[in-house]
Motif scaffolding. Structure first.
Motif, PDB file in Angstrom:
ATOM      1  N   LYS A   1       0.836  -1.211   0.000  1.00 26.83           N
ATOM      2  CA  LYS A   1       0.000   0.000   0.000  1.00 26.83           C
ATOM      3  C   LYS A   1       0.872   1.264   0.000  1.00 26.83           C
ATOM      4  O   LYS A   1       0.623   2.207  -0.746  1.00 26.83           O
ATOM      5  CB  LYS A   1      -0.895   0.022   1.252  1.00 26.83           C
ATOM      6  CG  LYS A   1      -2.073  -0.936   1.187  1.00 26.83           C
ATOM      7  CD  LYS A   1      -3.217  -0.274   0.458  1.00 26.83           C
ATOM      8  CE  LYS A   1      -4.502  -1.070   0.578  1.00 26.83           C
ATOM      9  NZ  LYS A   1      -5.578  -0.459  -0.210  1.00 26.83           N
TER      10      LYS A   1
ATOM     11  N   CYS B   1       1.575   4.295  -2.841  1.00 25.08           N
ATOM     12  CA  CYS B   1       1.450   5.729  -2.549  1.00 25.08           C
ATOM     13  C   CYS B   1       2.697   6.486  -3.012  1.00 25.08           C
ATOM     14  O   CYS B   1       2.592   7.574  -3.589  1.00 25.08           O
ATOM     15  CB  CYS B   1       1.269   5.966  -1.049  1.00 25.08           C
ATOM     16  SG  CYS B   1      -0.353   5.529  -0.431  1.00 25.08           S
TER      17      CYS B   1
ATOM     18  N   LYS C   1       1.140   9.856  -3.961  1.00 25.53           N
ATOM     19  CA  LYS C   1       0.015  10.182  -3.070  1.00 25.53           C
ATOM     20  C   LYS C   1       0.586  10.643  -1.735  1.00 25.53           C
ATOM     21  O   LYS C   1       1.520  10.031  -1.218  1.00 25.53           O
ATOM     22  CB  LYS C   1      -0.834   8.930  -2.807  1.00 25.53           C
ATOM     23  CG  LYS C   1      -1.849   8.613  -3.876  1.00 25.53           C
ATOM     24  CD  LYS C   1      -2.686   7.417  -3.421  1.00 25.53           C
ATOM     25  CE  LYS C   1      -3.681   6.999  -4.465  1.00 25.53           C
ATOM     26  NZ  LYS C   1      -4.375   5.761  -4.070  1.00 25.53           N
TER      27      LYS C   1
ATOM     28  N   GLU D   1      -4.173  11.859   0.519  1.00 20.79           N
ATOM     29  CA  GLU D   1      -4.958  10.813  -0.154  1.00 20.79           C
ATOM     30  C   GLU D   1      -4.965   9.456   0.544  1.00 20.79           C
ATOM     31  O   GLU D   1      -5.811   8.620   0.268  1.00 20.79           O
ATOM     32  CB  GLU D   1      -4.433  10.635  -1.589  1.00 20.79           C
ATOM     33  CG  GLU D   1      -4.613  11.893  -2.414  1.00 20.79           C
ATOM     34  CD  GLU D   1      -3.337  12.355  -3.097  1.00 20.79           C
ATOM     35  OE1 GLU D   1      -3.371  12.501  -4.319  1.00 20.79           O
ATOM     36  OE2 GLU D   1      -2.309  12.554  -2.407  1.00 20.79           O
ATOM     37  N   PHE D   2      -3.992   9.229   1.433  1.00 18.38           N
ATOM     38  CA  PHE D   2      -3.949   7.942   2.131  1.00 18.38           C
ATOM     39  C   PHE D   2      -3.734   8.207   3.619  1.00 18.38           C
ATOM     40  O   PHE D   2      -3.026   9.147   3.990  1.00 18.38           O
ATOM     41  CB  PHE D   2      -2.820   7.064   1.575  1.00 18.38           C
ATOM     42  CG  PHE D   2      -2.900   5.634   2.038  1.00 18.38           C
ATOM     43  CD1 PHE D   2      -3.729   4.728   1.393  1.00 18.38           C
ATOM     44  CD2 PHE D   2      -2.167   5.192   3.140  1.00 18.38           C
ATOM     45  CE1 PHE D   2      -3.822   3.410   1.836  1.00 18.38           C
ATOM     46  CE2 PHE D   2      -2.263   3.881   3.594  1.00 18.38           C
ATOM     47  CZ  PHE D   2      -3.090   2.990   2.930  1.00 18.38           C
TER      48      PHE D   2
ATOM     49  N   ASN E   1      -8.361   3.593   1.107  1.00 20.87           N
ATOM     50  CA  ASN E   1      -7.217   4.488   1.350  1.00 20.87           C
ATOM     51  C   ASN E   1      -6.900   4.697   2.834  1.00 20.87           C
ATOM     52  O   ASN E   1      -6.733   5.821   3.298  1.00 20.87           O
ATOM     53  CB  ASN E   1      -7.458   5.840   0.665  1.00 20.87           C
ATOM     54  CG  ASN E   1      -7.496   5.680  -0.835  1.00 20.87           C
ATOM     55  OD1 ASN E   1      -6.653   5.001  -1.408  1.00 20.87           O
ATOM     56  ND2 ASN E   1      -8.494   6.287  -1.466  1.00 20.87           N
TER      57      ASN E   1
END
Length: 334
Positions: A11, A15, A20, A72-73, A94
């Protein structure tokens, strides 16, 4: 268990590749500040764009603020137990929670929840959020072993030194030993007096309430008188000596003097509580409250209580100048 952290690594890698930005949200206590710091430092090292903030509690209101956030995350540490459905609804995929508090079976099935209990690890005694953050940091890059030292502070802050003579058990034991092998922490059997690195000997004995010693605890004059009678040198020139400066012979003398004072009343019990494992950070300055793991954790809890969480996070992430002085003032103000 590591497969869970591979999910975390994937994850975060996504990103970083897609640029992100990541927000880290954590609790204000010692375990929250340490776990938030560990994961933020690991993310920065990995090249992620991230920010960290603290929250006193977790709620739908906090989730709403995450939803509106430009980042965003979202990585949440030491918080958010019971909120996975709400997080799914508001943030989709997210988000990730790193935690050690007990969770429901529903939560265990959510892959975005990375929790000790999913793998049969007791989050009450064997690992805390700081330890979970450390394992996640190691999944990102095994060069993050130095973050094991802050994970030791988190376990002490959550009072997980539940083994024999205040030792660690489970994953905490493994993480503490990694920190020891790296030369980041010395683990010794010693006198468990409050303020080992910072308090004058009479104060350290007087402020030690576990065990409670009738006639000594909270009575500095009695402690001063008792220590004087033991013949131990209490001052070095004009400066009071602190417990960490006692040599082995002096420690034995203190123990014998206290034993005689208690005159057999629970003497064995008192001694067993007064001697235990200490966690000393040799790279920190002598007589600094960051040199003793338990004092370090007390400072972080103090920062959280008086709305100075940022100070605690800065210290955990390595700031040792202006911020450190403020951290010390926060500790002594309480």
């Amino acid at each position: 268990m590591m497969s869970l952290f591979h999910f975390f690594k994937d994850k975060i890698s996504d990103c970083i590749k897609s640029r992100k930005s990541i927000s880290v949200t954590t609790h204000i206590d010692c375990d929250g500040l340490t776990s938030g710091s560990i994961i933020t430092k690991a993310l920065i090292r990995a090249g992620a764009k991230c920010t960290v903030r603290t929250s006193k509690e977790f709620s739908k209101k906090v989730i709403e603020s995450l939803k509106k956030d430009s980042r965003e995350f979202h990585v949440i540490t030491d918080l958010a137990g019971g909120f996975s459905k709400n997080l799914d609804e508001s943030l989709g995929e997210n988000w990730i929670v790193l935690d050690h508090h007990q969770i429901s079976e529903d939560e265990k099935e959510n892959q975005n929840v990375i929790n000790a209990w999913k793998y049969g690890i007791d989050g009450g005694t064997e690992i805390c959020a700081g330890g979970m953050a450390y394992l996640a940091a190691m999944a990102l890059d095994d060069k993050n072993t130095d973050l094991s030292a802050i994970a030791v502070v988190s376990a002490l802050g959550d009072r997980q030194d539940q083994g024999e003579r205040k030792s660690f058990i489970g994953k905490n034991y493994e993480i503490a030993n990694i920190a020891k092998e790296e030369g980041l922490v010395d683990i010794d059997l010693d006198l468990l007096l409050v303020g080992r690195e910072t308090r004058p000997l009479p104060d350290a004995l007087a402020f030690t309430s576990q065990p409670f010693i009738e006639g000594l605890t909270w009575n500095r004059d009695a402690c001063l008188s008792l220590l004087n009678s033991s013949g131990i040198q209490l001052k070095d020139g004009g400066r009071w000596r602190v417990p960490a400066e006692l040599n082995d012979e002096e420690k034995r003398t203190v123990i014998e003097t206290i034993t005689k004072f208690t005159s057999g009343k629970n003497a064995t019990e008192i001694m067993s509580e007064l001697i235990g494992y200490t966690y000393t950070f040799p790279r920190e300055d002598k007589r600094s409250f960051l040199r003793d793991g338990r004092e370090f954790s007390t400072m972080l809890n103090s920062c959280g209580r008086i709305s100075r969480s940022g100070v605690g996070i800065a210290v955990c992430m390595g700031d040792r100048n202006k911020i450190l002085r403020e951290g010390r003032n926060n500790t002594y103000r309480l």
